[in-house]
Scaffold this motif. Sequence first.
Motif, short mmCIF file in Angstrom:
data_model
loop_
_atom_site.label_atom_id
_atom_site.label_comp_id
_atom_site.label_asym_id
_atom_site.label_seq_id
_atom_site.Cartn_x
_atom_site.Cartn_y
_atom_site.Cartn_z
N ASN A 189 -6.76 11.30 -3.07
CA ASN A 189 -7.63 10.59 -2.12
C ASN A 189 -7.26 9.13 -2.00
N ILE A 190 -7.10 8.50 -3.18
CA ILE A 190 -6.76 7.06 -3.16
C ILE A 190 -5.42 6.86 -2.46
N ALA A 191 -4.47 7.73 -2.80
CA ALA A 191 -3.13 7.60 -2.19
C ALA A 191 -3.22 7.76 -0.68
N PHE A 192 -4.08 8.69 -0.24
CA PHE A 192 -4.22 8.92 1.20
C PHE A 192 -4.84 7.71 1.89
N GLN A 193 -5.87 7.18 1.21
CA GLN A 193 -6.53 6.04 1.85
C GLN A 193 -5.64 4.80 1.87
N LEU A 194 -4.85 4.67 0.83
CA LEU A 194 -3.95 3.51 0.79
C LEU A 194 -2.92 3.62 1.92
N HIS A 195 -2.31 4.78 2.00
CA HIS A 195 -1.34 4.98 3.08
C HIS A 195 -1.08 6.48 3.23
N PRO A 196 -1.53 7.06 4.32
CA PRO A 196 -1.35 8.50 4.47
C PRO A 196 0.12 8.85 4.69
N THR A 197 0.63 9.70 3.86
CA THR A 197 2.04 10.11 4.03
C THR A 197 2.22 10.80 5.37
N ALA A 198 1.10 11.41 5.86
CA ALA A 198 1.19 12.09 7.14
C ALA A 198 1.65 11.13 8.23
N LEU A 199 1.25 9.85 8.12
CA LEU A 199 1.62 8.86 9.15
C LEU A 199 3.14 8.71 9.20
N ASP A 200 3.79 8.69 8.00
CA ASP A 200 5.24 8.57 7.99
C ASP A 200 5.90 9.88 8.37
N ASP A 201 5.35 10.97 7.80
CA ASP A 201 6.06 12.24 7.92
C ASP A 201 5.75 12.98 9.20
N LEU A 202 4.44 13.03 9.59
CA LEU A 202 4.06 13.87 10.72
C LEU A 202 3.72 13.07 11.97
N ARG A 249 0.84 -1.20 0.00
CA ARG A 249 0.00 0.00 0.00
C ARG A 249 0.88 1.26 0.00
N ARG A 250 1.90 1.22 0.84
CA ARG A 250 2.79 2.38 0.94
C ARG A 250 3.48 2.64 -0.41
N ARG A 251 3.91 1.51 -1.06
CA ARG A 251 4.62 1.67 -2.34
C ARG A 251 3.69 2.27 -3.38
N ILE A 252 2.45 1.71 -3.44
CA ILE A 252 1.50 2.21 -4.46
C ILE A 252 1.14 3.65 -4.16
N SER A 253 0.95 3.96 -2.87
CA SER A 253 0.60 5.32 -2.49
C SER A 253 1.71 6.30 -2.90
N ARG A 254 2.98 5.88 -2.63
CA ARG A 254 4.12 6.72 -3.02
C ARG A 254 4.13 6.94 -4.53
N GLU A 255 3.94 5.82 -5.22
CA GLU A 255 3.97 5.84 -6.68
C GLU A 255 2.93 6.84 -7.19
N LEU A 256 1.68 6.68 -6.64
CA LEU A 256 0.61 7.57 -7.06
C LEU A 256 0.98 9.02 -6.76
#
Length: 487
Positions: free
Chosen positions: A332-345, A278-285
């Motif tokens: 939206n899809i990227a957020f739902q797959l894996h919110p970057t905020a979780l990694d970053d913030l 999920r994280r990889r696809i989210s990053r990719e998106l």
Amino acid sequence: MMKPVIEELLNRIWMIIGAVSIRIKIMGIVIIGTLLLSVTLALQMRASVTNLMEQQLESRGVSITRDLAARATDDILVNDLFALRQLLLETRTNNPDVIYAFVIDPKGNILAHTFGEGFPYGLANVNPVAGDQHHQTFLYSDGQDMVWDIAVPIFNGRAGTARVGLTGSVITRNVLMLTSQVLLTTVVALAIGLIAAALLVYVISRPISELVTATRSVATGDFTPRIRSWANDEIGELSEAFNAMTAELARSDEIRSEREDLRRQLLEGVISTQENERRRISRELHDSTAQNLTSLIVGLKNMDTICDSPIIHAQAQDLRNITGRVLDDVHNIAFQLHPTALDDLGLPAAIERLVHEWQKRHQISADSVVHLGDQRLPENIETALYRIIQEALTNVAKHADAHNVSVLVERRENEVVAVVEDDGKGMQPTNLSRGRLGVAGMRERAELLGGKMTIESTPGAGMSLFFQIPIPQLEGGNLENPNPAGG
Ligand SMILES: Nc1ncnc2c1ncn2[C@@H]1O[C@H](COP(=O)(O)OP(=O)(O)O)[C@@H](O)[C@H]1O
Ligand SMILES: [Mg+2]
């Protein structure tokens, strides 16, 4: 009519007997058995001994009296009353059982007797004997013992009658002695019986109480206890069967826990792979698709500025709008797959954003309180909590019909606690059926991290989900990710 009464009585008796311990049962049987046996024995022996002794006494009395009658004949015929009295006294002295002796003439006058002062009134007439009779016995009690009064005719009754009284005191004494001996034997037998019973109780109850203790520990999940085999009897067999059973239980418990470990590992692997993907696809998106879409919008804008044609202008505008919407969707899809905020913030910001977005989308009032301190939680716990809250919110939107939802995440000493509470219609316990993976997944995620989930739900009054997840304490207080489920 009679049957239920008897049944009831038997039930009562069994209830009383059943309630006492084995010790008392066995001791009771020994005591009752011994007493019953000795009482029966004593009564029977008394009866037969008394009977025998009475017969003996009587036949001795008859021969004494006959002897007296024979020897008295001459003295009577010569009317030597002095010699007659001597004969009576002699008879009494020679036979301790004889308490009196006397002779009466055919008219009933007393010729001689052994009574010191007066002759007992009426004694002469109580035992009349006919001249042709061998003898006659009259039995009476003198207030203490029985007395056998024996009458024998002298010279066919023509010279009178000889009478001798024999006391039964010997019989009374002997029977008393016999009874006391039986009593003494009973006491000794009872003592021996009780010692034997105590031994029996010990031999039976000791392995049984060992079995009870061992069974209790097996019931609590401890399969280590083994029972010593005391003897090769039924109890020994029971002990062996018990040992075989616990060994089998221990083995299957081991297999079960191995399988459980494997299942956990697999599940952890699946979750971590899913999370990574999920994280990889989210990053990719985010990094590639969204970037390209942004470039597309910029290109369309440039095209629009260079070209004067109003048709192209309108079409470029359209395309830019569509691309903008696609870009939003991708975000939206990227957020739902894996919110970057979780990694970053970190988790607080991610949850805040999740709750905010959810509220906006579902039009249900929601608030979140997150107190996690300065130090970040291990990554796998952050991811798990995020996914748990995400699923809980999805369920509220899907099933609850709620007006308000509150999310609380709080760090306590060595654990983090999360609560998702709604005021919807609540959950029927029957809804947690097979094939529903949302709630089960939340529990599984919490348990994989050594935590637990508790559901509190009153139909019609909303539902609360509590999660407690321990925070692993690493040496030096340095919290690192010991088990990266989130990649
Ligand atoms: N917040 C809630 N309020 C009321 N019922 C709920 C709530 N959350 C879950 N449920 C009930 O529990 C069931 C199981 O939920 P879940 O395991 O997530 O499966 P699913 O969401 O796929 O139906 C749901 O079908 C629903 O009936
Ligand atoms: Mg669900």
